[in-house]
Design an enzyme around this catalytic site. Structure first.
Site, PDB file in Angstrom:
ATOM      1  N   ASP A 187      27.100  13.236  97.330  1.00 12.99           N
ATOM      2  CA  ASP A 187      27.198  11.822  97.679  1.00 12.99           C
ATOM      3  C   ASP A 187      28.227  11.659  98.793  1.00 12.99           C
ATOM      4  O   ASP A 187      29.371  12.113  98.658  1.00 12.99           O
ATOM      5  CB  ASP A 187      27.683  11.062  96.423  1.00 12.99           C
ATOM      6  CG  ASP A 187      27.183   9.637  96.390  1.00 12.99           C
ATOM      7  OD1 ASP A 187      26.420   9.253  97.289  1.00 12.99           O
ATOM      8  OD2 ASP A 187      27.547   8.926  95.436  1.00 12.99           O
ATOM      9  N   GLU A 231      19.414   0.856  92.676  1.00 13.97           N
ATOM     10  CA  GLU A 231      20.417   0.605  91.637  1.00 13.97           C
ATOM     11  C   GLU A 231      20.467  -0.876  91.273  1.00 13.97           C
ATOM     12  O   GLU A 231      20.642  -1.741  92.142  1.00 13.97           O
ATOM     13  CB  GLU A 231      21.810   1.090  92.109  1.00 13.97           C
ATOM     14  CG  GLU A 231      22.889   0.838  91.054  1.00 13.97           C
ATOM     15  CD  GLU A 231      24.173   1.639  91.253  1.00 13.97           C
ATOM     16  OE1 GLU A 231      24.222   2.529  92.115  1.00 13.97           O
ATOM     17  OE2 GLU A 231      25.132   1.344  90.506  1.00 13.97           O
TER      18      GLU A 231
HETATM   19  O1  KIV Z   1      27.907   7.830  92.588  1.00 13.54           O
HETATM   20  C1  KIV Z   1      26.952   7.871  91.808  1.00 13.54           C
HETATM   21  O2  KIV Z   1      27.030   8.430  90.704  1.00 13.54           O
HETATM   22  C2  KIV Z   1      25.710   7.234  92.232  1.00 13.54           C
HETATM   23  C3  KIV Z   1      24.665   7.025  91.185  1.00 13.54           C
HETATM   24  C4  KIV Z   1      25.043   5.889  90.323  1.00 13.54           C
HETATM   25  C5  KIV Z   1      23.320   6.842  91.772  1.00 13.54           C
HETATM   26  O3  KIV Z   1      25.578   6.868  93.345  1.00 13.54           O
END
Ligand code: KIV
Length: 265
Positions: free
Chosen positions: A84, A184
């Site tokens: 991410d 989300e």
């Molecule tokens: O940071 C995270 O865990 C996410 C998920 C909620 C999709 O972006």
């Protein structure tokens, strides 16, 4: 078992095989998830909140994320590892976005990255990352890095304008070349409509049952997070851990631990 790739996940859209995604941040849990058959493991910037106790995800840095992505990548042999991109790692310029996405792959062993927001804003960053050969997952609806602008963790896409905007954003991210899209906290009917309208899989979190896959934050599904309506608790790890900690304290104090069994002659 062959390794799952961004391409094989994208192609699941056509055969209806649902995609199971979880977040992980450490070696032992990532290893267990991989062995359990999870399709993709997202090293989410949610680690700022669930692991580091931050109030939101805006304080998560590249260094923090690289640390967790490296640990998870070491544990996973089968699932796709998605890193991410944290706040300010892709918003400043496409060049910085590419440099940071590249670090997740070359230094930390991820096979894809995720970023929040529409192609209208981040199309050039997505293109730069894709042009370097790194698959990108999109994320719309409730985008936690924009929590201050959104005004809290609220369901998105309830009014006609915001519904129309989310439909457009989904189409834009599919067109931009994302291999999958996280939806989300949006109404289930809107998620169903978006899922029907785009060519890439939708991965829902608080977006109802009609998405092509689901993602949950590990701490939420193990009863270690805050209560959220959309997160089913599959096992109460909090209760198990609390009992183990309390039993240990009590046995140390009473002298019941260690026994000869746990001691050397
Ligand atoms: O940071 C995270 O865990 C996410 C998920 C909620 C999709 O972006």
């Amino acid at each position: 078992m062959p390794r799952i790739t961004a391409v094989s996940l994208r192609d699941r859209k056509s055969n209806g095989d649902k995609i199971a995604v979880l977040t992980a941040y450490d070696f032992p849990t990532a290893k267990l998830m991989d062995a359990a058959g999870v399709d993709a493991i997202l090293v989410g910037d949610s680690c700022g909140m669930v692991v580091m106790g931050m109030p939101d995800t805006t304080g998560v840095t590249m260094d923090m994320m690289l640390h967790h992505v490296k640990i998870v990548s070491r544990a996973v042999k089968h699932a796709l590892v998605i890193a991410d991109m944290p706040f300010l790692s892709y918003q400043v310029s496409p060049e910085e976005a590419l440099r940071n996405a590249g670090r997740f792959v070359s230094e930390a062993g991820a096979q894809a990255v995720k970023l929040e927001g529409p192609a209208e804003k981040f199309g050039p960053a997505i293109k730069a990352i894709l042009d370097a050969g790194i698959p990108v997952m999109g994320h719309i609806g409730l985008t936690p890095q924009s929590v201050h602008q959104i005004g809290g963790y609220k369901v998105q896409g309830r009014d006609p304008d915001s519904k129309a905007r989310l439909r457009e954003e989904a189409l834009g991210l599919a067109r931009a070349g994302c291999f999958a899209l996280v939806l989300e906290c949006i109404p289930a009917a809107l998620a169903a409509e978006i899922t029907e309208s785009i060519s890439i899989p939708t991965i829902g979190i608080g977006a109802g049952p009609h998405c092509d896959g689901q993602v949950l934050v590990m701490h939420d599904m193990l009863g270690l997070g805050k209560y959220t309506k959309f997160a089913k608790v599959y096992g109460d790890a909090g209760a198990l851990m609390s009992k183990a900690f309390a039993d240990y304290v009590s046995e140390v104090k009473s002298g019941a631990f260690p026994t000869p069994e746990h001691s050397f002659e």
